[in-house]
Motif scaffolding. Sequence first.
Motif, PDB file in Angstrom:
ATOM      1  N   TRP A 122       2.180   9.658  -5.139  1.00  0.00           N
ATOM      2  CA  TRP A 122       0.888  10.325  -5.354  1.00  0.00           C
ATOM      3  C   TRP A 122      -0.054   9.429  -6.163  1.00  0.00           C
ATOM      4  O   TRP A 122      -1.218   9.268  -5.829  1.00  0.00           O
ATOM      5  CB  TRP A 122       1.103  11.666  -6.058  1.00  0.00           C
ATOM      6  CG  TRP A 122      -0.151  12.472  -6.165  1.00  0.00           C
ATOM      7  CD1 TRP A 122      -0.634  13.345  -5.248  1.00  0.00           C
ATOM      8  CD2 TRP A 122      -1.076  12.484  -7.255  1.00  0.00           C
ATOM      9  NE1 TRP A 122      -1.811  13.904  -5.694  1.00  0.00           N
ATOM     10  CE2 TRP A 122      -2.107  13.390  -6.926  1.00  0.00           C
ATOM     11  CE3 TRP A 122      -1.144  11.829  -8.473  1.00  0.00           C
ATOM     12  CZ2 TRP A 122      -3.178  13.639  -7.762  1.00  0.00           C
ATOM     13  CZ3 TRP A 122      -2.222  12.079  -9.312  1.00  0.00           C
ATOM     14  CH2 TRP A 122      -3.208  12.987  -8.944  1.00  0.00           C
ATOM     15  N   ALA A 176      -6.774  15.948  -3.580  1.00  0.00           N
ATOM     16  CA  ALA A 176      -6.319  16.706  -2.410  1.00  0.00           C
ATOM     17  C   ALA A 176      -5.831  15.773  -1.314  1.00  0.00           C
ATOM     18  O   ALA A 176      -4.772  16.004  -0.709  1.00  0.00           O
ATOM     19  CB  ALA A 176      -7.441  17.595  -1.893  1.00  0.00           C
ATOM     20  N   SER A 177      -6.586  14.715  -1.055  1.00  0.00           N
ATOM     21  CA  SER A 177      -6.181  13.755  -0.021  1.00  0.00           C
ATOM     22  C   SER A 177      -4.925  13.004  -0.431  1.00  0.00           C
ATOM     23  O   SER A 177      -4.077  12.701   0.413  1.00  0.00           O
ATOM     24  CB  SER A 177      -7.309  12.767   0.258  1.00  0.00           C
ATOM     25  OG  SER A 177      -8.438  13.435   0.758  1.00  0.00           O
ATOM     26  N   ASP A 183      -2.506  14.154  -2.237  1.00  0.00           N
ATOM     27  CA  ASP A 183      -1.376  15.057  -2.026  1.00  0.00           C
ATOM     28  C   ASP A 183      -0.964  15.077  -0.554  1.00  0.00           C
ATOM     29  O   ASP A 183       0.221  14.938  -0.232  1.00  0.00           O
ATOM     30  CB  ASP A 183      -1.744  16.458  -2.503  1.00  0.00           C
ATOM     31  CG  ASP A 183      -0.536  17.367  -2.585  1.00  0.00           C
ATOM     32  OD1 ASP A 183       0.497  16.926  -3.141  1.00  0.00           O
ATOM     33  OD2 ASP A 183      -0.621  18.501  -2.104  1.00  0.00           O
ATOM     34  N   ASP A 184      -1.938  15.214   0.341  1.00  0.00           N
ATOM     35  CA  ASP A 184      -1.638  15.216   1.775  1.00  0.00           C
ATOM     36  C   ASP A 184      -1.040  13.891   2.220  1.00  0.00           C
ATOM     37  O   ASP A 184      -0.063  13.853   2.976  1.00  0.00           O
ATOM     38  CB  ASP A 184      -2.904  15.501   2.590  1.00  0.00           C
ATOM     39  CG  ASP A 184      -3.402  16.923   2.427  1.00  0.00           C
ATOM     40  OD1 ASP A 184      -2.616  17.784   1.958  1.00  0.00           O
ATOM     41  OD2 ASP A 184      -4.578  17.173   2.748  1.00  0.00           O
ATOM     42  N   GLN A 201       2.514  13.506   1.082  1.00  0.00           N
ATOM     43  CA  GLN A 201       3.397  14.275   1.975  1.00  0.00           C
ATOM     44  C   GLN A 201       3.623  13.508   3.277  1.00  0.00           C
ATOM     45  O   GLN A 201       4.751  13.415   3.773  1.00  0.00           O
ATOM     46  CB  GLN A 201       2.781  15.649   2.277  1.00  0.00           C
ATOM     47  CG  GLN A 201       2.643  16.545   1.074  1.00  0.00           C
ATOM     48  CD  GLN A 201       3.968  17.115   0.608  1.00  0.00           C
ATOM     49  OE1 GLN A 201       4.919  17.202   1.359  1.00  0.00           O
ATOM     50  NE2 GLN A 201       4.025  17.496  -0.646  1.00  0.00           N
ATOM     51  N   ASP A 202       2.532  12.973   3.844  1.00  0.00           N
ATOM     52  CA  ASP A 202       2.651  12.194   5.079  1.00  0.00           C
ATOM     53  C   ASP A 202       3.551  10.979   4.893  1.00  0.00           C
ATOM     54  O   ASP A 202       4.307  10.603   5.803  1.00  0.00           O
ATOM     55  CB  ASP A 202       1.270  11.736   5.563  1.00  0.00           C
ATOM     56  CG  ASP A 202       0.397  12.881   6.043  1.00  0.00           C
ATOM     57  OD1 ASP A 202       0.939  13.982   6.286  1.00  0.00           O
ATOM     58  OD2 ASP A 202      -0.830  12.668   6.160  1.00  0.00           O
ATOM     59  N   THR A 205      -5.701   7.177   6.388  1.00  0.00           N
ATOM     60  CA  THR A 205      -6.323   8.459   6.009  1.00  0.00           C
ATOM     61  C   THR A 205      -7.557   8.310   5.130  1.00  0.00           C
ATOM     62  O   THR A 205      -8.220   9.295   4.827  1.00  0.00           O
ATOM     63  CB  THR A 205      -5.309   9.347   5.261  1.00  0.00           C
ATOM     64  OG1 THR A 205      -4.879   8.674   4.086  1.00  0.00           O
ATOM     65  CG2 THR A 205      -4.133   9.702   6.133  1.00  0.00           C
ATOM     66  N   ALA A 230     -10.313  11.088   3.913  1.00  0.00           N
ATOM     67  CA  ALA A 230     -10.257  11.476   2.500  1.00  0.00           C
ATOM     68  C   ALA A 230     -11.633  11.386   1.849  1.00  0.00           C
ATOM     69  O   ALA A 230     -11.987  12.217   1.007  1.00  0.00           O
ATOM     70  CB  ALA A 230      -9.254  10.600   1.755  1.00  0.00           C
TER      71      ALA A 230
END
Length: 167
Positions: free
Chosen positions: A12, A23-24, A26-27, A30-31, A64, A68
């Motif tokens: 992270w 927020a990005s 976190d995503d 996860q990815d 991403t 983001a």
Amino acid sequence: RELFEAHYAFVWRTMRHFGLDEASADDAAQDTFVVVHRRLADYDGRTHIRGWLYGIARRVASTTERGAVRARRRLERYEVPRSAVDPDDAIAREEANAWVAEFLGSLPAPQRDAFFLVDIEGLSAKDMASTLEINVNTATSRLRLGRERFAQALERRKAKGEREGER
């Protein structure tokens, strides 16, 4: 699951290092672990596990980043400030974080990566060199230059604060 629990915070923070908002990040983190799950059998142990995760995270972040940026612009309009025990400390912490982020953004990418991995994430110079797939001497040279620039930037910040304090 153990890998996720042990290294999620590192991944992270790495996403934040690459400029993704919370927020990005976190995503994207996860990815990253979705990719790790798919590629776990490919990990041969030659590099430090954080180095392997950093490489995957770097690729995920690059794919991403554009989304983001758009998400960050939308989220900033609705962001609710976090409550803190001491508002002055929270403000000072936010200012310091912003200054460090600005400093990191001013460094050339090779020095920024070296500084981030060693001085912020705590990797050894050898692990950092392995992560970045460069010679250890090159890695330590990049780190030294990044540290010199940090010291210079810190001195400028202190001098500016003293001048502003005189007013």
